[in-house]
Design a protein around this motif. Sequence first.
Motif, PDB file in Angstrom:
ATOM      1  N   MET A 251      26.832  59.281  19.212  1.00 24.34           N
ATOM      2  CA  MET A 251      26.462  58.444  20.348  1.00 24.34           C
ATOM      3  C   MET A 251      27.662  57.657  20.847  1.00 24.34           C
ATOM      4  O   MET A 251      28.639  57.473  20.132  1.00 24.34           O
ATOM      5  N   LYS A 252      27.541  57.199  22.082  1.00 24.05           N
ATOM      6  CA  LYS A 252      28.555  56.321  22.661  1.00 24.05           C
ATOM      7  C   LYS A 252      27.986  54.901  22.673  1.00 24.05           C
ATOM      8  O   LYS A 252      26.909  54.669  23.215  1.00 24.05           O
ATOM      9  N   PHE A 253      28.713  53.962  22.092  1.00 24.66           N
ATOM     10  CA  PHE A 253      28.248  52.579  22.003  1.00 24.66           C
ATOM     11  C   PHE A 253      28.937  51.727  23.064  1.00 24.66           C
ATOM     12  O   PHE A 253      30.134  51.857  23.293  1.00 24.66           O
ATOM     13  N   PHE A 254      28.146  50.840  23.691  1.00 27.01           N
ATOM     14  CA  PHE A 254      28.721  50.035  24.768  1.00 27.01           C
ATOM     15  C   PHE A 254      28.429  48.545  24.628  1.00 27.01           C
ATOM     16  O   PHE A 254      28.684  47.776  25.550  1.00 27.01           O
ATOM     17  N   ASP A 255      27.900  48.118  23.494  1.00 27.56           N
ATOM     18  CA  ASP A 255      27.818  46.691  23.205  1.00 27.56           C
ATOM     19  C   ASP A 255      27.567  46.504  21.717  1.00 27.56           C
ATOM     20  O   ASP A 255      27.129  47.420  21.023  1.00 27.56           O
ATOM     21  N   VAL A 256      27.866  45.273  21.225  1.00 21.57           N
ATOM     22  CA  VAL A 256      27.783  45.014  19.792  1.00 21.57           C
ATOM     23  C   VAL A 256      27.516  43.534  19.568  1.00 21.57           C
ATOM     24  O   VAL A 256      27.895  42.684  20.388  1.00 21.57           O
ATOM     25  N   ARG A 257      26.848  43.219  18.485  1.00 21.33           N
ATOM     26  CA  ARG A 257      26.723  41.830  18.059  1.00 21.33           C
ATOM     27  C   ARG A 257      26.402  41.795  16.564  1.00 21.33           C
ATOM     28  O   ARG A 257      25.925  42.774  15.986  1.00 21.33           O
ATOM     29  N   ILE A 258      26.667  40.638  15.950  1.00 21.35           N
ATOM     30  CA  ILE A 258      26.303  40.389  14.553  1.00 21.35           C
ATOM     31  C   ILE A 258      25.297  39.246  14.550  1.00 21.35           C
ATOM     32  O   ILE A 258      25.530  38.208  15.170  1.00 21.35           O
ATOM     33  N   ARG A 259      24.180  39.431  13.870  1.00 18.27           N
ATOM     34  CA  ARG A 259      23.117  38.423  13.856  1.00 18.27           C
ATOM     35  C   ARG A 259      22.792  38.021  12.419  1.00 18.27           C
ATOM     36  O   ARG A 259      22.926  38.825  11.488  1.00 18.27           O
ATOM     37  N   GLU A 260      22.332  36.777  12.284  1.00 20.21           N
ATOM     38  CA  GLU A 260      21.926  36.273  10.975  1.00 20.21           C
ATOM     39  C   GLU A 260      20.405  36.300  10.879  1.00 20.21           C
ATOM     40  O   GLU A 260      19.696  35.905  11.803  1.00 20.21           O
ATOM     41  N   PHE A 261      19.887  36.794   9.752  1.00 19.63           N
ATOM     42  CA  PHE A 261      18.450  36.838   9.488  1.00 19.63           C
ATOM     43  C   PHE A 261      18.205  36.300   8.087  1.00 19.63           C
ATOM     44  O   PHE A 261      18.522  36.956   7.095  1.00 19.63           O
ATOM     45  N   GLY A 262      17.668  35.087   7.993  1.00 16.81           N
ATOM     46  CA  GLY A 262      17.307  34.522   6.700  1.00 16.81           C
ATOM     47  C   GLY A 262      18.439  34.489   5.706  1.00 16.81           C
ATOM     48  O   GLY A 262      18.244  34.809   4.518  1.00 16.81           O
ATOM     49  N   GLY A 263      19.630  34.150   6.163  1.00 14.79           N
ATOM     50  CA  GLY A 263      20.761  34.031   5.254  1.00 14.79           C
ATOM     51  C   GLY A 263      21.543  35.305   5.049  1.00 14.79           C
ATOM     52  O   GLY A 263      22.544  35.310   4.328  1.00 14.79           O
ATOM     53  N   SER A 264      21.122  36.416   5.651  1.00 10.76           N
ATOM     54  CA  SER A 264      21.883  37.662   5.579  1.00 10.76           C
ATOM     55  C   SER A 264      22.281  38.071   6.996  1.00 10.76           C
ATOM     56  O   SER A 264      21.754  37.555   7.980  1.00 10.76           O
ATOM     57  N   TYR A 265      23.201  39.029   7.096  1.00 14.42           N
ATOM     58  CA  TYR A 265      23.753  39.396   8.396  1.00 14.42           C
ATOM     59  C   TYR A 265      23.510  40.873   8.688  1.00 14.42           C
ATOM     60  O   TYR A 265      23.517  41.719   7.788  1.00 14.42           O
ATOM     61  N   ALA A 266      23.323  41.156   9.981  1.00 15.90           N
ATOM     62  CA  ALA A 266      23.105  42.530  10.425  1.00 15.90           C
ATOM     63  C   ALA A 266      24.025  42.832  11.603  1.00 15.90           C
ATOM     64  O   ALA A 266      24.289  41.971  12.452  1.00 15.90           O
ATOM     65  N   LEU A 267      24.509  44.060  11.637  1.00 14.79           N
ATOM     66  CA  LEU A 267      25.320  44.555  12.747  1.00 14.79           C
ATOM     67  C   LEU A 267      24.396  45.296  13.707  1.00 14.79           C
ATOM     68  O   LEU A 267      23.584  46.122  13.280  1.00 14.79           O
ATOM     69  N   GLU A 268      24.515  45.012  14.999  1.00 14.72           N
ATOM     70  CA  GLU A 268      23.697  45.696  15.999  1.00 14.72           C
ATOM     71  C   GLU A 268      24.606  46.361  17.026  1.00 14.72           C
ATOM     72  O   GLU A 268      25.519  45.733  17.563  1.00 14.72           O
TER      73      GLU A 268
END
Length: 830
Positions: A603-620
């Motif tokens: 796939m081709k990715f065109f945006d990104v962010r890192i989010r915090e959920f209950g003390g842990s982190y996720a890459l989107e």
Amino acid sequence: MGKKKHFIQTLLLWVFFLIYPSLYSQYSDFVRPEKAIKGFDYHILIANNNDFKYLKSHIPQFLNIEKLRIDGPVDVNLLSEIAGKFDNLEELQLRQFQGIISDVDLENIEWIPLVYLYVPQNREDALLLNNYWSRFNRISLEFEVVPDQYDFMKTWKSCKELQIIAPWTRSELDTALREISKWVPKLQKLAISLNNVEYLTQSIRRFKKLTRLTLIDAASLSTGIPIDNLNEILTPVKIGDKDVNLVSGVNKTVIKKAIHMPLVFLTNNTELLNSELKHIKKIFPDGEVVQDFEWVEPEQKLDFVENLGFSEVKNRGTFPNPISKPLIEDFQEGIHYFEGNNSADQIFVGEGKWSILVPKGAIVNGSGETYLNNYSIKVKVMTNQERLLAYAPNLVYDSAQQKFQLQPSFLFDIQAFDSKELLSVKSGYFIEVHFIGNLNQNAHFYALKNQKWVHFYEYDYQFNDDHLAKIDFFQFYQGGQSGKFTGGSDLTNLDDKIENKGYYYFLKENEAKSWIIPFKNQYVEKVPKIANDKSFLLKRGASLIGVRNFVSDEPVEKGVYELRLYDKTKKLFPELKPFEDYPMVFKTNMAKKDVTLQFFKAMKFFDVRIREFGGSYALELKSNEGLWQIQLLEPKERYKSSPKKAKSEQKKFINKIQAYLMLCGLKSTALDNAQKAIALKEFTESKSSILGSDNIPKSKMKRSFLIRSFGRFAFASADSIAATKFVELIPCEPGKIPLKVNQFVVVYDNPMSTISVGKSIRYSLDVVENNILYMACKDEFDRVFILTGDKFRKLNIQNNTLTYVDMFPIPEQFYSQEIILNLFKIKRKN
């Protein structure tokens, strides 16, 4: 598409293949081994024996290369012996080489995820008639000439992914699809080059296991752009459906959920032409209307990532349908989309020339019930010659059997909708329209009713006045200023944008590209044209986020994947800088190469962010297929068996996250300020010029009127048609070949107006000969033909005469106002 264009495109493609034997040879991102920089250059070119010797003697320096291309007099047998040294190799390209590919060579390179092979003329059997090819799951072939037969694939039963580039004609491609589907029945992903989307035939439906179809634009490849750098245009195509139970038991509710697969077009363009979209819909018809859809299930499920959802790709013009069919469908200027909410008064403003005021509670659904959600407004403004040509509204006003020609100062369509439902104006409610148009003291209100123009009283008579709503439109923009202003600036925040459009939020629904400039050192300000050397052209379909394996000197634990994210544009994502030399880490049971090929390279990715959920982190990550969430493996968990290392590495990780969040905050603040500045400027200018009492040029006038429904409206003068000649015309292709015409248009210059007539073979017309700017027609294949007024007058057609008139095709392309002005040699008047 015309035969002439087909011939020219085919000729150019053949010339291209003669001059450039390999599309891959044009790739510019490969470097020779001696010039490669460790940790930076991942694509290596071997052009001679010296390159090979250097590579062989410096293997530790190249352990992390991803692509290896052989393009020169190098013994393929020697190469295959060392290929196994490069554990991270994702693709081997064999273009020119010496020797014969033996069973041993194929066995040595079988493990490589993708093998590309260039096949010269008359070498198909020598290179491909080897049963060992049957062990390969992914193969990429490029043929110098189209093969006569495809039985070399007869043992390829296990092949799941296939890419083929060849200079096919339409019939040759159809033959290829039928043959390949016979020999490779389990194929799941197919990529094929073609010179025209319309070369695709129904034979593609023979592939029953297909989960992804990629069409590669050969004309774009001929410019020398690598395949990986082409823009991705994704269109979901329906391949089936299934029943889904929403509620079980007595009140069981079942809906149809459509199953779609992604059809991807790789091109240097940013959109599909309408004719191309129509052709795709012929091959993959939508079938019955469904309430929801999902992607076809992949054979191998991704255990490390979750798709949080996606917005269905909206094709231009699919909904709502235009009020009348445009002459040139690949023209979008003058069309504006807005989002409104029925709980507030709304002010929609466009082009600095008009505004539409919609009161709260004024919108109802198809059942006449007050609409409770956000709604969309589509406005099409047609106030100059080029837009009148492209959209071809019929401006003949028939009053008491006397025909008049409407000369509009302001002409527009307005439609309200939500998803697939058209919305209406509530009984007793009004919408107020303000505009600045060409000065015309004789202009009055007209509305299109049942495809006929009517004056104000006839329009207003159809509505019930028993319960009129009390609406003070003045309070929308003065006094209480209750109106929520919506102009060219989208005021949603950064998080909302990534969940909807990703970085393409700068592009309106009908825009394919736009210039972006820095605002407070962040690329968040949109401008209509290039402003300076810092300007960046954002193109829909481009890959903006890069993903690579992270190069580490330490061994990586089993089930752990390290990746490096980077900003491919080097401008749009400064928040990624803290992670330039730091890996994103997650856990997976999948093989490393499967993770890369099934997800990051798919796939081709065109945006990104890192989010915090209950003390842990996720890459989107955002792609056309959805918003993908990956749970990151933090050092405190990764190294919990070594507390000291876990603590120090966790501190480093948190520092990186905090630096990222700080940069995101700067970007978000800059975006909000830039949007608010644009919105405030638009609102201030609109209040003073459109809604206020500011002076306007003497050639213009400022007016307003009320409407009680959605549809087409005009503020125009009705001028008697002083016809100078009656003619009967049969439109023809050059050579007096009659066309089967679906639409015929006459555009006048003075006064500016249009006549649009439907399907016919012979057109009987009263014309004002000296005022004709041009004539145009669209045939059964949606080809557009034109004849200028000057050329028509030179024909010296006599009154009451039947004439076969040669009209001339215009090229199929995306049309801007400037292109139309130049093509038709129109002198803009406003």
